[in-house]
Design a protein around this motif. Structure first.
Motif, mmCIF file in Angstrom:
data_model
loop_
_atom_site.group_PDB
_atom_site.id
_atom_site.type_symbol
_atom_site.label_atom_id
_atom_site.label_comp_id
_atom_site.label_asym_id
_atom_site.label_seq_id
_atom_site.Cartn_x
_atom_site.Cartn_y
_atom_site.Cartn_z
ATOM 1 N N GLN A 28 -1.277 0.541 -8.476
ATOM 2 C CA GLN A 28 -1.715 1.568 -9.419
ATOM 3 C C GLN A 28 -0.812 1.663 -10.652
ATOM 4 N N ALA A 29 0.256 0.892 -10.689
ATOM 5 C CA ALA A 29 1.179 0.942 -11.829
ATOM 6 C C ALA A 29 0.513 0.404 -13.092
ATOM 7 N N THR B 233 0.842 -1.187 0.000
ATOM 8 C CA THR B 233 0.000 0.000 0.000
ATOM 9 C C THR B 233 0.879 1.239 0.000
ATOM 10 N N CYS B 234 0.276 2.368 -0.332
ATOM 11 C CA CYS B 234 1.023 3.628 -0.307
ATOM 12 C C CYS B 234 1.181 4.143 1.116
ATOM 13 N N SER B 235 0.145 3.957 1.934
ATOM 14 C CA SER B 235 0.154 4.471 3.297
ATOM 15 C C SER B 235 0.988 3.631 4.249
ATOM 16 N N ILE C 184 -2.911 11.436 -2.966
ATOM 17 C CA ILE C 184 -3.010 12.590 -3.857
ATOM 18 C C ILE C 184 -2.179 12.270 -5.093
ATOM 19 N N PHE C 185 -2.802 12.194 -6.252
ATOM 20 C CA PHE C 185 -2.094 11.811 -7.469
ATOM 21 C C PHE C 185 -2.848 12.330 -8.679
ATOM 22 N N VAL D 56 1.585 10.612 -11.642
ATOM 23 C CA VAL D 56 2.503 11.385 -10.807
ATOM 24 C C VAL D 56 1.857 11.571 -9.442
ATOM 25 N N GLY D 57 2.687 11.791 -8.422
ATOM 26 C CA GLY D 57 2.181 11.977 -7.078
ATOM 27 C C GLY D 57 2.242 10.698 -6.266
ATOM 28 N N ASP D 58 1.385 10.623 -5.224
ATOM 29 C CA ASP D 58 1.332 9.410 -4.400
ATOM 30 C C ASP D 58 0.950 8.215 -5.254
#
Length: 360
Positions: free
Chosen positions: A250-251, A169-171, A214-215, A243-245
């Motif tokens: 999400q790739a 995850t990003c978080s 945020i992306f 771009v962004g988070d």
């Protein structure tokens, strides 16, 4: 082999579709990664309930459930009647679970198939779709939705890291949350000799809370087809960037049916950017059968190393790939059936099965 049935219950319509053939198709296309002793797990199907006037004022309610071998999707959509010159509103709730093969899967059999990386995604969406009135050849859709993503393993347990110990995850927590504003514009024009299509998508992650993603994600698909005698020559170009988070899931995944044939899903590469080119020549054999030859290629534009955890490098994905082959297209009242035989740059052969536009 399958079965379809439509049932009318008052004003509502219920469509049921069960397919028993997917086990054979999946065995040829996918590297087995989950064993189940339940015979019902080898059946795919769908259930759709449509009501044209829920409260007596032409409000439409659609409830659908789609089940695959390893995935499931439930969608509830409620539409209120509005004048044709206004945007048509749809309130949508959706829940799905699916294996994350494109990014976390690992290539096998010289990149012709993809095995499981033990990561599955549970997604929950809730929001509003606004379909703007079509003008000439253009149409557009705007949506704003809350999205909650929870990675789980093959046993359904929440996970924060993949098999190599990298965050999924990003978080860094067991889930990611975001509010996504999406704008999609579509252009379509066709006649007896040619067709042109263009799709533009822009997604923006809205910073409602500090921990939410945020992306900005952009994707386009441009297609062109021209009649050459009885044959149809078509080409398409797909590209995108984010771009962004960013969470690894999400790739952009490159490879597989609908991308670069001859490779497993995501076996070419996974990156923050992508560029995919497809070309195909189809020749009719009779009214229902067509033969085709095709050439596909794709690249992550060197962006694979910018994906968190760099899963492409860890799984040995080349980042660029080319595939070619031939296939058959069979048209019937149930839809179009597609069989492709492809070979990739590593001389490994793959067979793909596809079904589209199924109608009841």
């Amino acid at each position: 082999m399958g079965a379809q049935k439509s049932i009318h219950a008052g004003k509502a319509k219920i469509d049921v579709n069960v397919d028993f053939t997917h086990k054979l198709c999946a065995a040829l296309m996918l590297h087995p990664f989950r064993n189940s002793g339940n015979p019902l797990s080898q059946i795919i199907g769908s259930l759709c309930i449509k009501h044209p006037s829920v409260f007596g004022g032409s409000e439409k309610l659609d409830v659908s459930w789609d089940k695959g071998l390893y995935d499931s999707n439930v969608l509830v959509a409620y539409r209120r009647p509005r004048p044709e010159w206004l945007s048509q509103q749809s309130f949508v709730i959706q829940h799905s679970i699916s294996p994350e093969i494109g990014v976390h899967g690992f290539p096998v059999d010289n990149f012709s198939r993809s095995g499981s990386g033990g990561v599955n995604l549970r997604r929950f969406f809730a929001g509003v779709d606004l379909n703007d009135p079509a003008s000439s050849h253009w149409s557009s859709t705007t949506s704003i939705k809350f999205e909650h993503v929870r990675p789980v393993n093959d046993d359904g347990r929440s996970i924060t890291r993949d098999l190599d110990g990298f965050p999924v995850t990003c978080s860094g927590s067991p889930h990611d949350s975001m509010v996504v504003l999406k704008q999609e514009s579509r252009y379509a024009k066709a006649d007896d000799r040619s067709f042109s299509q263009l799709s533009l998508q822009i997604e923006q992650g809205v910073p409602v809370l500090s921990k939410w993603l945020i992306f900005n994600r952009f994707k386009f698909v441009a297609s062109k087809g021209i009649k050459v005698g009885p044959a149809l020559l078509s080409a398409s170009l797909t590209g995108g960037s984010i771009v962004g988070d960013m969470a690894p899931y999400q790739a952009f995944a490159i490879g597989g049916l609908g991308s670069v044939r001859g490779y497993g899903e995501g076996a070419v590469g996974t990156g923050r950017s992508c560029l995919i080119m497809n070309s195909e020549l189809t020749l009719p054999v009779n009214k229902v059968l067509e033969c085709a030859v095709f050439l596909d290629s794709g690249t992550d534009l060197g962006s694979g190393r910018h994906v968190p955890g760099n899963p492409a490098l860890r799984h040995g994905k080349p980042g660029t790939g080319i595939g070619c082959g031939y296939g058959l297209r069979l048209k019937s009242r149930m839809g179009q059936f597609q069989v492709d035989y492809a070979i990739n740059a590593f001389q490994q052969k793959t067979v793909y099965f596809g079904v589209s536009n199924i109608v009841s």
